[in-house]
Write a protein that holds these residues in place. Sequence first.
Motif, PDB file in Angstrom:
ATOM      1  N   SER A 172      -1.173   3.739   9.496  1.00  0.00           N
ATOM      2  CA  SER A 172      -0.086   2.940   9.893  1.00  0.00           C
ATOM      3  C   SER A 172       1.475   3.733  10.148  1.00  0.00           C
ATOM      4  O   SER A 172       2.372   3.078  10.452  1.00  0.00           O
ATOM      5  CB  SER A 172       0.286   1.886   8.880  1.00  0.00           C
ATOM      6  OG  SER A 172       0.120   2.456   7.531  1.00  0.00           O
ATOM      7  N   TYR A 173       1.366   4.916  10.452  1.00  0.00           N
ATOM      8  CA  TYR A 173       2.590   5.791  10.376  1.00  0.00           C
ATOM      9  C   TYR A 173       3.012   5.379  11.894  1.00  0.00           C
ATOM     10  O   TYR A 173       2.120   5.795  12.827  1.00  0.00           O
ATOM     11  CB  TYR A 173       2.340   7.328   9.923  1.00  0.00           C
ATOM     12  CG  TYR A 173       3.510   8.096  10.221  1.00  0.00           C
ATOM     13  CD1 TYR A 173       4.672   8.027   9.646  1.00  0.00           C
ATOM     14  CD2 TYR A 173       3.423   9.070  10.913  1.00  0.00           C
ATOM     15  CE1 TYR A 173       5.655   8.766   9.670  1.00  0.00           C
ATOM     16  CE2 TYR A 173       4.505  10.246  11.261  1.00  0.00           C
ATOM     17  CZ  TYR A 173       5.601   9.888  10.425  1.00  0.00           C
ATOM     18  OH  TYR A 173       6.784  10.666  10.659  1.00  0.00           O
ATOM     19  N   CYS A 205       9.034   4.755   6.918  1.00  0.00           N
ATOM     20  CA  CYS A 205       8.482   3.447   7.452  1.00  0.00           C
ATOM     21  C   CYS A 205       9.416   2.132   6.868  1.00  0.00           C
ATOM     22  O   CYS A 205       9.817   1.436   7.443  1.00  0.00           O
ATOM     23  CB  CYS A 205       7.066   3.396   6.857  1.00  0.00           C
ATOM     24  SG  CYS A 205       5.964   4.174   7.925  1.00  0.00           S
ATOM     25  N   VAL A 214       0.758  -1.230   0.050  1.00  0.00           N
ATOM     26  CA  VAL A 214       0.086  -0.026   0.080  1.00  0.00           C
ATOM     27  C   VAL A 214       0.909   1.179  -0.141  1.00  0.00           C
ATOM     28  O   VAL A 214       0.598   2.222  -0.563  1.00  0.00           O
ATOM     29  CB  VAL A 214      -0.914   0.152   1.198  1.00  0.00           C
ATOM     30  CG1 VAL A 214      -1.625   1.343   1.290  1.00  0.00           C
ATOM     31  CG2 VAL A 214      -2.071  -1.127   1.042  1.00  0.00           C
ATOM     32  N   CYS A 215       1.998   1.105   0.826  1.00  0.00           N
ATOM     33  CA  CYS A 215       2.953   2.243   0.899  1.00  0.00           C
ATOM     34  C   CYS A 215       3.551   2.841  -0.549  1.00  0.00           C
ATOM     35  O   CYS A 215       3.188   4.074  -0.716  1.00  0.00           O
ATOM     36  CB  CYS A 215       4.046   1.793   1.459  1.00  0.00           C
ATOM     37  SG  CYS A 215       3.836   0.702   2.942  1.00  0.00           S
ATOM     38  N   ASN A 226       5.097   8.901   3.938  1.00  0.00           N
ATOM     39  CA  ASN A 226       5.900   8.551   4.838  1.00  0.00           C
ATOM     40  C   ASN A 226       6.765   7.310   4.736  1.00  0.00           C
ATOM     41  O   ASN A 226       7.370   6.786   5.430  1.00  0.00           O
ATOM     42  CB  ASN A 226       5.139   8.011   6.205  1.00  0.00           C
ATOM     43  CG  ASN A 226       4.187   9.360   6.614  1.00  0.00           C
ATOM     44  OD1 ASN A 226       4.505  10.387   6.510  1.00  0.00           O
ATOM     45  ND2 ASN A 226       2.847   8.906   6.722  1.00  0.00           N
ATOM     46  N   ILE A 227       6.899   6.886   3.413  1.00  0.00           N
ATOM     47  CA  ILE A 227       7.337   5.577   2.887  1.00  0.00           C
ATOM     48  C   ILE A 227       9.011   5.352   3.159  1.00  0.00           C
ATOM     49  O   ILE A 227       9.548   4.485   3.834  1.00  0.00           O
ATOM     50  CB  ILE A 227       7.377   5.379   1.318  1.00  0.00           C
ATOM     51  CG1 ILE A 227       7.701   4.068   0.821  1.00  0.00           C
ATOM     52  CG2 ILE A 227       8.117   6.333   0.548  1.00  0.00           C
ATOM     53  CD1 ILE A 227       7.108   3.483  -0.453  1.00  0.00           C
ATOM     54  N   CYS A 278       2.772   7.046  -0.329  1.00  0.00           N
ATOM     55  CA  CYS A 278       2.445   7.262   0.859  1.00  0.00           C
ATOM     56  C   CYS A 278       3.872   8.231   1.203  1.00  0.00           C
ATOM     57  O   CYS A 278       5.001   7.700   0.798  1.00  0.00           O
ATOM     58  CB  CYS A 278       2.413   6.347   1.903  1.00  0.00           C
ATOM     59  SG  CYS A 278       2.026   6.997   3.522  1.00  0.00           S
ATOM     60  N   THR A 299       8.933  -1.041   8.645  1.00  0.00           N
ATOM     61  CA  THR A 299       7.405  -1.396   8.719  1.00  0.00           C
ATOM     62  C   THR A 299       7.013  -1.115   7.232  1.00  0.00           C
ATOM     63  O   THR A 299       7.323  -0.390   6.479  1.00  0.00           O
ATOM     64  CB  THR A 299       6.983  -0.112   9.382  1.00  0.00           C
ATOM     65  OG1 THR A 299       7.440  -0.289  10.719  1.00  0.00           O
ATOM     66  CG2 THR A 299       5.425  -0.074   9.549  1.00  0.00           C
ATOM     67  N   ALA A 300       5.816  -2.032   6.966  1.00  0.00           N
ATOM     68  CA  ALA A 300       5.086  -1.870   5.567  1.00  0.00           C
ATOM     69  C   ALA A 300       3.706  -2.262   5.666  1.00  0.00           C
ATOM     70  O   ALA A 300       3.651  -3.059   6.680  1.00  0.00           O
ATOM     71  CB  ALA A 300       5.902  -2.653   4.503  1.00  0.00           C
ATOM     72  N   THR A 301       2.895  -2.022   4.695  1.00  0.00           N
ATOM     73  CA  THR A 301       1.617  -2.287   4.818  1.00  0.00           C
ATOM     74  C   THR A 301       1.319  -2.882   3.399  1.00  0.00           C
ATOM     75  O   THR A 301       1.464  -2.350   2.176  1.00  0.00           O
ATOM     76  CB  THR A 301       0.506  -0.828   4.855  1.00  0.00           C
ATOM     77  OG1 THR A 301       1.012  -0.196   6.249  1.00  0.00           O
ATOM     78  CG2 THR A 301      -0.795  -1.406   4.919  1.00  0.00           C
ATOM     79  N   ARG A 320      -0.552   8.798   8.726  1.00  0.00           N
ATOM     80  CA  ARG A 320      -1.663   7.837   8.139  1.00  0.00           C
ATOM     81  C   ARG A 320      -1.742   6.571   9.292  1.00  0.00           C
ATOM     82  O   ARG A 320      -0.718   6.550  10.221  1.00  0.00           O
ATOM     83  CB  ARG A 320      -0.962   7.423   6.828  1.00  0.00           C
ATOM     84  CG  ARG A 320      -0.886   8.248   5.813  1.00  0.00           C
ATOM     85  CD  ARG A 320      -2.194   9.017   5.505  1.00  0.00           C
ATOM     86  NE  ARG A 320      -2.114  10.226   4.512  1.00  0.00           N
ATOM     87  CZ  ARG A 320      -2.228  11.615   5.100  1.00  0.00           C
ATOM     88  NH1 ARG A 320      -2.368  11.770   6.316  1.00  0.00           N
ATOM     89  NH2 ARG A 320      -2.138  12.611   4.343  1.00  0.00           N
TER      90      ARG A 320
HETATM   91 FE1  SF4 Z   1       3.200   2.359   4.499  1.00  0.00          FE
HETATM   92 FE2  SF4 Z   1       1.675   3.116   6.444  1.00  0.00          FE
HETATM   93 FE3  SF4 Z   1       4.001   3.810   6.538  1.00  0.00          FE
HETATM   94 FE4  SF4 Z   1       2.434   4.918   4.646  1.00  0.00          FE
HETATM   95  S1  SF4 Z   1       2.413   5.428   6.854  1.00  0.00           S
HETATM   96  S2  SF4 Z   1       4.714   4.273   4.353  1.00  0.00           S
HETATM   97  S3  SF4 Z   1       1.114   3.092   4.141  1.00  0.00           S
HETATM   98  S4  SF4 Z   1       3.424   1.740   6.614  1.00  0.00           S
END
Ligand code: SF4
Length: 291
Positions: A278-279, A49, A37-38, A45-46, A43, A54-56, A276
Amino acid sequence: VAEPLRKPEWIRVKAGNSAGRFGEIKSMLREKKLHTVCEEATCPNIGECFGRGTATFMILGDICTRRCPFCDVGHGQPLPPNPDEPRELAESVAALKLRYVVITSVDRDDLRDGGAQHFVDVISNVRELSPTTTIETLVPDFRGRMDVALDVLGGALPDVLNHNLETVPRLYKQARPGADYQHSLDFLKQFKARYPNVSTKSGLMVGLGETDEEILDVMRDLRAHDVEMLTIGQYLAPSGHHLPVTRYVHPDVFKMYEEEAKKMGFTGAACAPMVRSSYWADQQAHSAGVA
Ligand code: SF4
Ligand code: SF4
Protein backbone atom coordinates in the motif's frame (compact mmCIF):
# COMPACT_ATOMS: atom_id res chain seq x y z
CA VAL A 1 20.80 -23.40 11.66
CA ALA A 2 22.39 -20.66 9.57
CA GLU A 3 22.95 -17.24 11.12
CA PRO A 4 20.49 -14.61 9.87
CA LEU A 5 21.93 -12.35 7.17
CA ARG A 6 23.13 -8.96 8.30
CA LYS A 7 20.85 -6.12 7.30
CA PRO A 8 22.51 -3.82 4.77
CA GLU A 9 22.54 -0.08 5.36
CA TRP A 10 19.65 0.60 2.98
CA ILE A 11 17.26 -1.33 5.24
CA ARG A 12 16.51 1.33 7.79
CA VAL A 13 13.42 2.68 9.34
CA LYS A 14 13.16 6.21 8.07
CA ALA A 15 13.16 8.39 11.15
CA GLY A 16 11.82 11.90 11.14
CA ASN A 17 10.20 11.50 7.77
CA SER A 18 6.73 12.41 8.86
CA ALA A 19 5.05 15.36 7.29
CA GLY A 20 1.69 16.82 6.44
CA ARG A 21 -1.16 15.27 8.37
CA PHE A 22 0.91 12.67 10.26
CA GLY A 23 0.47 14.11 13.76
CA GLU A 24 -3.21 14.86 13.28
CA ILE A 25 -4.02 11.34 12.08
CA LYS A 26 -1.93 9.76 14.84
CA SER A 27 -3.72 11.61 17.60
CA MET A 28 -7.14 11.02 16.09
CA LEU A 29 -6.46 7.28 15.97
CA ARG A 30 -5.56 7.38 19.68
CA GLU A 31 -8.56 9.44 20.60
CA LYS A 32 -11.02 7.23 18.71
CA LYS A 33 -9.20 4.01 19.65
CA LEU A 34 -8.87 2.98 16.01
CA HIS A 35 -6.43 0.39 14.71
CA THR A 36 -4.60 0.56 11.43
CA VAL A 37 -2.34 -2.04 9.86
CA CYS A 38 0.17 0.78 9.50
CA GLU A 39 0.61 1.13 13.25
CA GLU A 40 0.12 -2.50 14.20
CA ALA A 41 2.71 -3.73 11.72
CA THR A 42 4.96 -0.77 12.66
CA CYS A 43 5.25 -0.05 8.97
CA PRO A 44 8.36 2.00 8.19
CA ASN A 45 6.40 4.17 5.76
CA ILE A 46 3.87 5.43 8.27
CA GLY A 47 5.20 8.99 8.38
CA GLU A 48 4.86 9.39 4.64
CA CYS A 49 1.56 7.56 4.27
CA PHE A 50 -0.28 9.29 7.11
CA GLY A 51 1.27 12.54 5.96
CA ARG A 52 -0.38 12.02 2.59
CA GLY A 53 -3.72 10.97 4.06
CA THR A 54 -3.32 7.27 3.25
CA ALA A 55 -3.92 4.43 5.70
CA THR A 56 -4.62 0.69 5.65
CA PHE A 57 -7.31 -1.02 7.71
CA MET A 58 -7.78 -4.72 8.33
CA ILE A 59 -11.34 -6.05 8.37
CA LEU A 60 -12.85 -9.44 9.26
CA GLY A 61 -10.78 -9.87 12.39
CA ASP A 62 -7.15 -10.64 13.04
CA ILE A 63 -7.21 -14.44 13.00
CA CYS A 64 -6.43 -16.08 9.68
CA THR A 65 -7.53 -19.52 8.47
CA ARG A 66 -4.19 -19.93 6.68
CA ARG A 67 -0.69 -20.16 7.94
CA CYS A 68 1.86 -18.51 5.64
CA PRO A 69 5.28 -18.82 7.28
CA PHE A 70 6.36 -15.28 6.30
CA CYS A 71 3.32 -13.66 7.91
CA ASP A 72 2.88 -12.39 11.44
CA VAL A 73 -0.93 -12.64 11.62
CA GLY A 74 -2.38 -15.12 14.15
CA HIS A 75 -3.97 -18.37 12.96
CA GLY A 76 -6.98 -20.29 14.14
CA GLN A 77 -10.75 -20.25 14.07
CA PRO A 78 -11.88 -16.69 13.36
CA LEU A 79 -14.98 -15.02 14.80
CA PRO A 80 -18.04 -14.37 12.61
CA PRO A 81 -17.85 -11.03 10.74
CA ASN A 82 -18.85 -8.07 12.91
CA PRO A 83 -21.97 -6.54 11.32
CA ASP A 84 -21.12 -3.12 12.81
CA GLU A 85 -17.66 -3.04 11.29
CA PRO A 86 -18.57 -1.56 7.86
CA ARG A 87 -20.29 1.46 9.41
CA GLU A 88 -17.66 1.96 12.09
CA LEU A 89 -14.84 1.75 9.60
CA ALA A 90 -16.57 4.22 7.29
CA GLU A 91 -16.98 6.61 10.22
CA SER A 92 -13.27 6.29 10.95
CA VAL A 93 -12.30 7.02 7.35
CA ALA A 94 -14.57 10.07 7.38
CA ALA A 95 -13.28 11.31 10.76
CA LEU A 96 -9.69 10.96 9.59
CA LYS A 97 -10.56 12.67 6.26
CA LEU A 98 -8.49 10.10 4.42
CA ARG A 99 -7.80 10.78 0.79
CA TYR A 100 -6.91 7.18 0.03
CA VAL A 101 -7.87 4.13 2.05
CA VAL A 102 -6.68 0.56 1.68
CA ILE A 103 -8.97 -2.13 3.05
CA THR A 104 -7.53 -5.58 3.58
CA SER A 105 -8.45 -8.76 5.43
CA VAL A 106 -7.15 -12.04 6.69
CA ASP A 107 -8.04 -15.11 4.67
CA ARG A 108 -11.52 -16.40 5.56
CA ASP A 109 -11.73 -19.90 4.16
CA ASP A 110 -14.46 -20.50 6.76
CA LEU A 111 -16.94 -18.18 4.98
CA ARG A 112 -18.96 -19.26 1.96
CA ASP A 113 -18.01 -16.14 0.00
CA GLY A 114 -14.55 -15.79 1.59
CA GLY A 115 -15.67 -12.48 3.11
CA ALA A 116 -16.57 -10.83 -0.23
CA GLN A 117 -19.89 -9.45 1.03
CA HIS A 118 -18.17 -7.85 3.98
CA PHE A 119 -15.78 -6.04 1.61
CA VAL A 120 -18.80 -4.84 -0.37
CA ASP A 121 -20.51 -3.57 2.79
CA VAL A 122 -17.39 -1.70 3.81
CA ILE A 123 -17.02 -0.10 0.38
CA SER A 124 -20.69 1.01 0.25
CA ASN A 125 -20.44 2.59 3.68
CA VAL A 126 -17.17 4.37 2.92
CA ARG A 127 -18.55 5.68 -0.39
CA GLU A 128 -21.62 7.01 1.37
CA LEU A 129 -19.70 8.92 4.05
CA SER A 130 -16.58 9.82 2.03
CA PRO A 131 -17.56 10.09 -1.62
CA THR A 132 -14.25 11.59 -2.73
CA THR A 133 -11.99 9.08 -0.97
CA THR A 134 -10.23 6.65 -3.28
CA ILE A 135 -10.67 3.04 -2.16
CA GLU A 136 -8.25 0.19 -2.74
CA THR A 137 -9.11 -3.31 -1.57
CA LEU A 138 -6.31 -5.78 -0.94
CA VAL A 139 -8.22 -9.04 -1.07
CA PRO A 140 -7.48 -12.72 -0.34
CA ASP A 141 -7.53 -15.23 -3.20
CA PHE A 142 -11.10 -16.55 -2.69
CA ARG A 143 -9.77 -19.97 -3.62
CA GLY A 144 -12.53 -22.56 -3.98
CA ARG A 145 -15.18 -19.82 -4.20
CA MET A 146 -13.99 -17.63 -7.05
CA ASP A 147 -17.31 -17.44 -8.94
CA VAL A 148 -19.33 -16.59 -5.85
CA ALA A 149 -16.77 -13.99 -4.81
CA LEU A 150 -16.63 -12.41 -8.29
CA ASP A 151 -20.42 -12.07 -8.33
CA VAL A 152 -20.64 -10.67 -4.83
CA LEU A 153 -17.74 -8.21 -5.28
CA GLY A 154 -19.66 -6.51 -8.09
CA GLY A 155 -22.07 -5.19 -5.41
CA ALA A 156 -19.79 -2.22 -4.69
CA LEU A 157 -16.54 -1.79 -6.54
CA PRO A 158 -13.30 -0.31 -5.27
CA ASP A 159 -11.17 2.03 -7.41
CA VAL A 160 -8.26 -0.40 -7.24
CA LEU A 161 -8.41 -4.17 -6.70
CA ASN A 162 -5.17 -5.49 -5.28
CA HIS A 163 -4.31 -9.12 -4.74
CA ASN A 164 -0.72 -10.01 -3.92
CA LEU A 165 1.01 -12.96 -5.53
CA GLU A 166 3.69 -12.48 -2.83
CA THR A 167 6.29 -14.79 -4.39
CA VAL A 168 7.28 -16.87 -7.42
CA PRO A 169 5.43 -20.11 -8.25
CA ARG A 170 8.34 -22.38 -7.30
CA LEU A 171 8.13 -21.15 -3.70
CA TYR A 172 4.34 -21.36 -3.27
CA LYS A 173 4.26 -24.70 -1.46
CA GLN A 174 6.71 -23.43 1.09
CA ALA A 175 5.65 -19.80 1.42
CA ARG A 176 1.93 -19.78 0.58
CA PRO A 177 0.47 -23.15 1.58
CA GLY A 178 -3.23 -23.12 0.77
CA ALA A 179 -2.74 -20.75 -2.17
CA ASP A 180 -2.25 -21.55 -5.85
CA TYR A 181 -0.26 -19.36 -8.23
CA GLN A 182 -2.41 -19.93 -11.30
CA HIS A 183 -5.61 -19.47 -9.31
CA SER A 184 -4.43 -16.07 -8.08
CA LEU A 185 -3.55 -14.99 -11.63
CA ASP A 186 -6.93 -16.22 -12.91
CA PHE A 187 -8.74 -14.34 -10.17
CA LEU A 188 -7.01 -11.09 -11.15
CA LYS A 189 -7.74 -11.62 -14.84
CA GLN A 190 -11.38 -12.54 -14.34
CA PHE A 191 -11.97 -9.62 -12.01
CA LYS A 192 -10.60 -7.23 -14.64
CA ALA A 193 -12.66 -8.87 -17.38
CA ARG A 194 -15.86 -8.45 -15.37
CA TYR A 195 -15.14 -5.00 -13.97
CA PRO A 196 -12.91 -3.28 -16.53
CA ASN A 197 -13.17 0.16 -14.92
CA VAL A 198 -11.37 -1.01 -11.78
CA SER A 199 -7.57 -0.98 -11.91
CA THR A 200 -5.92 -4.23 -10.89
CA LYS A 201 -2.73 -4.45 -8.88
CA SER A 202 -0.44 -7.07 -7.36
CA GLY A 203 2.65 -7.26 -5.19
CA LEU A 204 5.72 -9.39 -4.61
CA MET A 205 8.32 -9.75 -1.89
CA VAL A 206 11.94 -10.55 -2.61
CA GLY A 207 14.30 -12.35 -0.28
CA LEU A 208 12.36 -15.60 0.03
CA GLY A 209 14.65 -17.64 -2.22
CA GLU A 210 13.63 -16.47 -5.70
CA THR A 211 15.91 -15.32 -8.52
CA ASP A 212 15.59 -12.08 -10.48
CA GLU A 213 14.71 -14.05 -13.61
CA GLU A 214 11.82 -15.66 -11.75
CA ILE A 215 10.61 -12.23 -10.62
CA LEU A 216 10.66 -11.01 -14.22
CA ASP A 217 8.70 -14.10 -15.28
CA VAL A 218 6.03 -13.37 -12.67
CA MET A 219 5.82 -9.78 -13.91
CA ARG A 220 5.24 -11.08 -17.44
CA ASP A 221 2.55 -13.43 -16.13
CA LEU A 222 0.85 -10.52 -14.38
CA ARG A 223 0.75 -8.47 -17.57
CA ALA A 224 -0.55 -11.52 -19.46
CA HIS A 225 -3.42 -11.52 -16.93
CA ASP A 226 -4.13 -7.81 -17.46
CA VAL A 227 -2.71 -6.60 -14.14
CA GLU A 228 -1.86 -2.91 -14.36
CA MET A 229 -0.01 -1.94 -11.19
CA LEU A 230 2.84 -3.58 -9.31
CA THR A 231 4.70 -3.30 -6.02
CA ILE A 232 7.90 -5.13 -5.12
CA GLY A 233 9.55 -4.81 -1.70
CA GLN A 234 12.14 -6.54 0.45
CA TYR A 235 10.88 -9.36 2.70
CA LEU A 236 11.90 -8.86 6.34
CA ALA A 237 11.34 -11.83 8.65
CA PRO A 238 8.99 -10.83 11.49
CA SER A 239 10.86 -13.18 13.87
CA GLY A 240 13.33 -16.07 14.02
CA HIS A 241 10.37 -18.46 13.71
CA HIS A 242 9.38 -17.12 10.31
CA LEU A 243 10.96 -17.92 6.94
CA PRO A 244 14.51 -16.57 6.88
CA VAL A 245 15.57 -13.76 4.56
CA THR A 246 17.66 -15.37 1.79
CA ARG A 247 19.01 -12.14 0.29
CA TYR A 248 18.80 -8.38 0.59
CA VAL A 249 18.18 -7.09 -2.90
CA HIS A 250 20.20 -4.00 -3.78
CA PRO A 251 18.26 -0.79 -4.53
CA ASP A 252 19.73 -0.79 -8.06
CA VAL A 253 18.09 -4.15 -8.73
CA PHE A 254 14.76 -2.72 -7.56
CA LYS A 255 15.30 0.10 -10.08
CA MET A 256 15.84 -2.55 -12.74
CA TYR A 257 12.51 -4.20 -11.79
CA GLU A 258 10.82 -0.83 -12.05
CA GLU A 259 12.28 -0.10 -15.47
CA GLU A 260 11.35 -3.55 -16.75
CA ALA A 261 7.83 -3.08 -15.38
CA LYS A 262 7.44 0.12 -17.38
CA LYS A 263 8.65 -1.63 -20.52
CA MET A 264 6.13 -4.41 -19.95
CA GLY A 265 3.32 -1.89 -19.81
CA PHE A 266 2.45 -1.62 -16.10
CA THR A 267 0.82 1.79 -15.58
CA GLY A 268 2.40 2.04 -12.14
CA ALA A 269 5.25 0.18 -10.49
CA ALA A 270 6.70 0.92 -7.06
CA CYS A 271 9.80 -1.20 -6.47
CA ALA A 272 12.18 -0.39 -3.61
CA PRO A 273 13.42 -2.13 -0.47
CA MET A 274 10.86 -0.62 1.91
CA VAL A 275 7.90 -0.66 -0.48
CA ARG A 276 4.83 -2.38 0.97
CA SER A 277 1.80 -3.15 -1.13
CA SER A 278 0.00 0.00 0.00
CA TYR A 279 3.04 2.29 -0.09
CA TRP A 280 2.52 5.34 -2.27
CA ALA A 281 -0.70 3.71 -3.35
CA ASP A 282 -2.26 7.11 -3.94
CA GLN A 283 0.57 8.22 -6.20
CA GLN A 284 0.51 5.02 -8.22
CA ALA A 285 -3.22 5.21 -8.66
CA HIS A 286 -2.85 8.85 -9.61
CA SER A 287 -0.41 8.12 -12.40
CA ALA A 288 -2.77 5.42 -13.60
CA GLY A 289 -5.55 8.00 -13.72
CA VAL A 290 -7.58 6.48 -10.85
CA ALA A 291 -7.17 8.99 -8.02
FE1 SF4 B 1 0.17 1.91 6.05
FE2 SF4 B 1 0.67 0.63 3.76
FE3 SF4 B 1 1.63 3.06 4.18
FE4 SF4 B 1 2.63 1.03 5.53
S1 SF4 B 1 2.75 1.34 3.31
S2 SF4 B 1 2.07 3.03 6.39
S3 SF4 B 1 0.79 -0.24 5.82
S4 SF4 B 1 -0.55 2.53 4.02
FE1 SF4 C 1 -1.01 -13.92 6.49
FE2 SF4 C 1 -2.59 -13.61 4.35
FE3 SF4 C 1 -1.23 -15.90 4.71
FE4 SF4 C 1 -3.28 -15.28 6.29
S1 SF4 C 1 -3.37 -15.70 4.07
S2 SF4 C 1 -1.31 -16.11 6.95
S3 SF4 C 1 -3.08 -13.04 6.49
S4 SF4 C 1 -0.36 -13.83 4.32
